[in-house]
Design a protein around this motif. Structure first.
Motif, PDB file in Angstrom:
ATOM      1  N   ASP A 260      53.932  65.162  30.239  1.00 42.39           N
ATOM      2  CA  ASP A 260      53.975  66.266  29.284  1.00 42.39           C
ATOM      3  C   ASP A 260      53.978  67.634  29.973  1.00 42.39           C
ATOM      4  N   LEU A 261      53.617  67.661  31.259  1.00 40.88           N
ATOM      5  CA  LEU A 261      53.703  68.912  32.022  1.00 40.88           C
ATOM      6  C   LEU A 261      55.135  69.208  32.469  1.00 40.88           C
ATOM      7  N   GLY A 262      56.020  68.229  32.271  1.00 41.99           N
ATOM      8  CA  GLY A 262      57.408  68.415  32.674  1.00 41.99           C
ATOM      9  C   GLY A 262      57.726  67.869  34.050  1.00 41.99           C
ATOM     10  N   VAL A 263      56.928  66.903  34.526  1.00 35.46           N
ATOM     11  CA  VAL A 263      57.204  66.267  35.810  1.00 35.46           C
ATOM     12  C   VAL A 263      57.369  64.763  35.606  1.00 35.46           C
ATOM     13  N   ASP A 264      58.071  64.141  36.551  1.00 34.04           N
ATOM     14  CA  ASP A 264      58.181  62.689  36.551  1.00 34.04           C
ATOM     15  C   ASP A 264      56.913  62.080  37.140  1.00 34.04           C
ATOM     16  N   VAL A 265      56.720  60.803  36.871  1.00 34.55           N
ATOM     17  CA  VAL A 265      55.585  60.056  37.416  1.00 34.55           C
ATOM     18  C   VAL A 265      56.130  58.770  38.027  1.00 34.55           C
ATOM     19  N   ALA A 266      55.595  58.393  39.180  1.00 33.58           N
ATOM     20  CA  ALA A 266      55.939  57.119  39.799  1.00 33.58           C
ATOM     21  C   ALA A 266      54.664  56.419  40.237  1.00 33.58           C
ATOM     22  N   LEU A 267      54.645  55.104  40.116  1.00 30.74           N
ATOM     23  CA  LEU A 267      53.578  54.283  40.680  1.00 30.74           C
ATOM     24  C   LEU A 267      54.045  53.908  42.077  1.00 30.74           C
ATOM     25  N   THR A 268      53.450  54.518  43.088  1.00 30.12           N
ATOM     26  CA  THR A 268      54.083  54.575  44.394  1.00 30.12           C
ATOM     27  C   THR A 268      53.609  53.555  45.424  1.00 30.12           C
ATOM     28  N   GLU A 269      52.428  52.952  45.240  1.00 31.46           N
ATOM     29  CA  GLU A 269      51.877  52.065  46.271  1.00 31.46           C
ATOM     30  C   GLU A 269      51.099  50.918  45.629  1.00 31.46           C
ATOM     31  N   LEU A 270      51.641  50.313  44.617  1.00 28.34           N
ATOM     32  CA  LEU A 270      50.901  49.368  43.786  1.00 28.34           C
ATOM     33  C   LEU A 270      50.503  48.110  44.541  1.00 28.34           C
ATOM     34  N   ASP A 271      49.239  47.788  44.494  1.00 24.12           N
ATOM     35  CA  ASP A 271      48.718  46.464  44.837  1.00 24.12           C
ATOM     36  C   ASP A 271      47.402  46.285  44.083  1.00 24.12           C
ATOM     37  N   ILE A 272      47.019  45.034  43.851  1.00 24.42           N
ATOM     38  CA  ILE A 272      45.803  44.738  43.089  1.00 24.42           C
ATOM     39  C   ILE A 272      45.025  43.671  43.858  1.00 24.42           C
ATOM     40  N   ARG A 273      43.986  44.099  44.553  1.00 27.88           N
ATOM     41  CA  ARG A 273      43.290  43.221  45.491  1.00 27.88           C
ATOM     42  C   ARG A 273      42.188  42.422  44.801  1.00 27.88           C
ATOM     43  N   MET A 274      41.858  41.293  45.437  1.00 31.52           N
ATOM     44  CA  MET A 274      40.816  40.399  44.930  1.00 31.52           C
ATOM     45  C   MET A 274      39.961  39.926  46.093  1.00 31.52           C
ATOM     46  N   ARG A 275      38.775  39.392  45.773  1.00 33.71           N
ATOM     47  CA  ARG A 275      37.992  38.688  46.776  1.00 33.71           C
ATOM     48  C   ARG A 275      38.705  37.376  47.077  1.00 33.71           C
ATOM     49  N   THR A 276      38.927  37.108  48.335  1.00 33.76           N
ATOM     50  CA  THR A 276      39.601  35.874  48.712  1.00 33.76           C
ATOM     51  C   THR A 276      38.560  34.783  48.976  1.00 33.76           C
ATOM     52  N   PRO A 277      38.965  33.511  48.835  1.00 33.42           N
ATOM     53  CA  PRO A 277      40.319  33.020  48.593  1.00 33.42           C
ATOM     54  C   PRO A 277      40.743  33.127  47.135  1.00 33.42           C
ATOM     55  N   ARG A 278      42.057  33.027  46.926  1.00 32.90           N
ATOM     56  CA  ARG A 278      42.609  33.004  45.579  1.00 32.90           C
ATOM     57  C   ARG A 278      42.181  31.725  44.858  1.00 32.90           C
ATOM     58  N   ASP A 279      42.175  31.804  43.536  1.00 28.27           N
ATOM     59  CA  ASP A 279      42.091  30.610  42.716  1.00 28.27           C
ATOM     60  C   ASP A 279      42.873  30.882  41.432  1.00 28.27           C
ATOM     61  N   ALA A 280      42.976  29.886  40.573  1.00 26.25           N
ATOM     62  CA  ALA A 280      43.809  30.016  39.383  1.00 26.25           C
ATOM     63  C   ALA A 280      43.326  31.132  38.465  1.00 26.25           C
ATOM     64  N   ALA A 281      42.011  31.273  38.328  1.00 25.48           N
ATOM     65  CA  ALA A 281      41.469  32.306  37.437  1.00 25.48           C
ATOM     66  C   ALA A 281      41.785  33.708  37.969  1.00 25.48           C
ATOM     67  N   LYS A 282      41.647  33.890  39.274  1.00 25.20           N
ATOM     68  CA  LYS A 282      41.964  35.200  39.862  1.00 25.20           C
ATOM     69  C   LYS A 282      43.460  35.499  39.744  1.00 25.20           C
ATOM     70  N   ASP A 283      44.277  34.478  39.975  1.00 21.20           N
ATOM     71  CA  ASP A 283      45.719  34.677  39.833  1.00 21.20           C
ATOM     72  C   ASP A 283      46.082  35.092  38.412  1.00 21.20           C
ATOM     73  N   ALA A 284      45.435  34.469  37.431  1.00 22.38           N
ATOM     74  CA  ALA A 284      45.727  34.804  36.040  1.00 22.38           C
ATOM     75  C   ALA A 284      45.306  36.233  35.714  1.00 22.38           C
ATOM     76  N   GLN A 285      44.141  36.645  36.221  1.00 21.58           N
ATOM     77  CA  GLN A 285      43.692  38.019  35.985  1.00 21.58           C
ATOM     78  C   GLN A 285      44.619  39.008  36.682  1.00 21.58           C
ATOM     79  N   GLN A 286      45.017  38.690  37.888  1.00 21.36           N
ATOM     80  CA  GLN A 286      45.915  39.584  38.614  1.00 21.36           C
ATOM     81  C   GLN A 286      47.253  39.715  37.875  1.00 21.36           C
ATOM     82  N   ALA A 287      47.759  38.611  37.364  1.00 21.08           N
ATOM     83  CA  ALA A 287      49.005  38.665  36.607  1.00 21.08           C
ATOM     84  C   ALA A 287      48.859  39.571  35.386  1.00 21.08           C
ATOM     85  N   ALA A 288      47.744  39.436  34.691  1.00 25.90           N
ATOM     86  CA  ALA A 288      47.504  40.283  33.517  1.00 25.90           C
ATOM     87  C   ALA A 288      47.400  41.751  33.915  1.00 25.90           C
TER      88      ALA A 288
END
Length: 462
Positions: A260-288
């Motif tokens: 609304d200020l008259g500028v563009d917006v970009a999501l420039t460095e997207l990642d969504i980290r989790m405590r490892t190791p992965r599991d199905a529940a974490k994968d599902a949350q990350q997908a969401a």
């Protein structure tokens, strides 16, 4: 070399996958080439007038499986490191663009637009900068911007002109530029960048400004002031280094208020980290979470694109900075697509592919073959092995017979054996174990002439 705006138009048109309507930025969508391949993330984003890209770095350009994905899945690339000061001006007045030029050339060869990153940042500076006298630093900064932005003029569509200039409480970070030049250095950097490359869109870029808070308020107020003063700023980059389950609830509202200020917006460095190791529940949350972020961008017309900070977990910066955390990206370390990939795919308008054939020999192991991208004489394929049984698999073999003279030229995450048109792929030591209901995948490059039909595949367990 086309101007940056024209390059964006060409890339979006070339990678669009629908022929109805117009792009969100007002550019007509070109008809795609006829192919049986499923659309890529870049194609899906282009159909909505946006880009979906990845950061990359020079050491990975010699990794064929990596570059096969990088060059085909995305329509935008960010130079992750080698446009930064320590690389481009390692000694005062001595400039070196060889490494950054390699990445820009890769992007151009794959019809991808480039975001420049970054001209002025307190980190990854050449050591000599700290010793520049206060009375000289403004001139040094201007000279650096003039040379670097001038070198890439016409090749970069966005520049992160200034990066991470605010603290969490909204105060100015006490960088060498802040201390020796003062508050005006940011505006002066944008003026110098505009003079050096009038065609590039100029961005302020920062982390932890995705939602509304003290830091994003400070950036908002700066951008508002710049617009009122006529300082040349075109966009705000929200880095979006996020934590599993903690996507800010105000992310869309925040994107909209900057727009609304008259500028563009970009999501420039997207990642969504989790405590490892992965599991199905974490994968599902990350997908969401990925779906939420993509939907927030799509909801605001001036949100022009999304870049993941590299695409494979094997090349993420997270584990080295946040011990015990990782698995933040949309491909795993073996270039298999994670649930987060498919969440992005669907959020961008993709539907489950129709170019698959599934074979099952009755053992509970199912294989699905997909052509993920295709070009004259070549293609990229992916086979997903799913364990449909109630017990874990200890190994698997997938077989098929090509029907039109195709050949596998390079394969990863599996052991390849061929005999004429017959293809057999066994698991590697690290991906033979597949839990009940779980899946793994391998990818490959292939060649074809005439047609590239999808073969019938069969899966057998060890």
């Amino acid at each position: 070399m086309p101007a940056p705006a024209e390059r964006v138009r060409r890339v979006l048109a070339a990678t669009a996958v629908v022929v109805t309507g117009t792009l969100a930025v007002g550019m007509a969508v070109a008809a795609p080439a006829t192919t049986d391949a499923a659309p890529t993330l870049g194609q899906l984003a282009a159909a909505k007038g946006r880009y979906f890209g990845s950061a990359t770095d020079n050491p990975t350009l010699n990794n064929a499986p990596y570059t096969a994905v990088l060059g085909s899945e995305f329509n935008q690339i960010t130079v992750g490191n080698t446009q930064k000061w320590q690389y481009t001006e390692p000694s005062r007045g001595q400039f070196d663009y060889r490494q950054a030029d390699q990445i820009v050339a890769f992007a151009q060869a794959h019809n991808q637009v480039v975001r420049g990153h970054t001209l002025v940042w307190h980190n990854q500076l050449a050591d000599w900068v700290a010793g520049v006298p206060a009375g000289e630093l403004l001139g040094v900064m201007r000279n650096h911007i003039t040379n670097v932005a001038g070198h890439f003029k016409g090749q970069v569509v966005h520049w992160d002109v200034v990066n991470e200039a605010f603290e969490e409480d909204g105060t100015r970070r006490q960088s060498v530029f802040q201390q020796k030049i003062g508050d005006s250095y940011i505006a002066e950097a944008f003026k110098a960048a505009r003079a050096a490359d009038p065609g590039a869109k100029l961005y302020y870029n920062d982390y932890n400004i995705e939602g509304i808070g003290a830091k994003s308020d400070a950036v908002y107020n700066m951008v508002k002031s710049f617009k009122q003063q006529g300082i040349p700023i075109d966009g705000v980059g929200l880095q979006a280094h996020l934590i599993l389950g903690q996507v800010p609830s105000t992310v869309q509202q925040n994107i909209q208020r900057f727009a609304d200020l008259g500028v563009d917006v970009a999501l420039t460095e997207l990642d969504i980290r989790m405590r490892t190791p992965r599991d199905a529940a974490k994968d599902a949350q990350q997908a969401a979470d990925y779906r939420t972020v993509v939907n927030a961008c799509l909801a605001v017309t001036r949100c022009v694109g999304i870049t993941v900070w590299d695409f494979s977990d094997g090349y993420s910066w997270i584990p080295s900075v946040f011990p015990g955390e990782g698995a933040a990206l949309i491909y795993d370390e073996n270039f298999a697509k994670k649930p987060s990939y498919w969440a992005v795919y669907e959020a961008l308008g993709g539907t489950p592919t129709t170019t698959t054939t599934t074979g099952d020999n009755g053992t509970g192991c199912t294989a699905t073959y997909r052509v993920t991208s295709q070009w004259n004489g070549g293609f990229q394929g992916e086979v997903t092995i799913r364990n449909n049984s109630s017990t874990a698999l200890s190994g698997w073999t997938v077989k098929w017979t090509f029907g039109a003279g195709q050949k596998v030229t390079n394969l990863w995450n599996g052991k390849l054996t061929t005999s004429g048109q017959d293809v057999s792929v066994r698991n590697e030591s690290y991906n033979g174990s597949v839990g009940a209901g779980g899946s793994t995948s391998f990818g490959f490059l292939g060649s074809w002439t005439g047609t590239n039909p999808v073969p019938t595949v069969a899966c057998a367990t060890a």
